[in-house]
Design a protein around this motif. Sequence first.
Motif: not given
Length: 160
Positions: A57-76
Amino acid sequence: MQVHVRPYEARDLDPIVDLSLRAWVPVYESFARVLGPEVFQRQYPDWRTSQRDEVVAACTEGKAHVWVAESGAEVVGFVAVVLEPEGGAGAVELLAVDPACQGQEVGTTLTEFATTWMKEAGVTLASIWTGGDPGHAPARRTYEKAGYTALPLVRYYKAL
């Protein structure tokens, strides 16, 4: 560990859900110890499904602003921020770091990124909620390190 924070993309959903569920195992194990099996089962009968749904829901419903942390090409790790409609307040709603990367400043990087972003968005009061149980001790250390002030709250449970 070198970490880059970038905006969430749809391709990140499965890795985020996977790392989140693995990251929250110690939290729910702590809840089970603190609450006891009877209360735990009533409060969290299927925590994996409810946590998965919350992340999706947080990632897809548009209510939250979401960021990912990557190390290299891996989501960590990832962080989700919700701004109050009035604009003066914002909250880190979700934050998780892959267990293999915990203790390597990923959570601190995400917390500081989210805090800076909220300030730049005009937020004057930021909040983060976490548990007071032993399983949340690393999160509390991260948030305190980032300058957040804890207000201890107590929630009581009783199986009936």
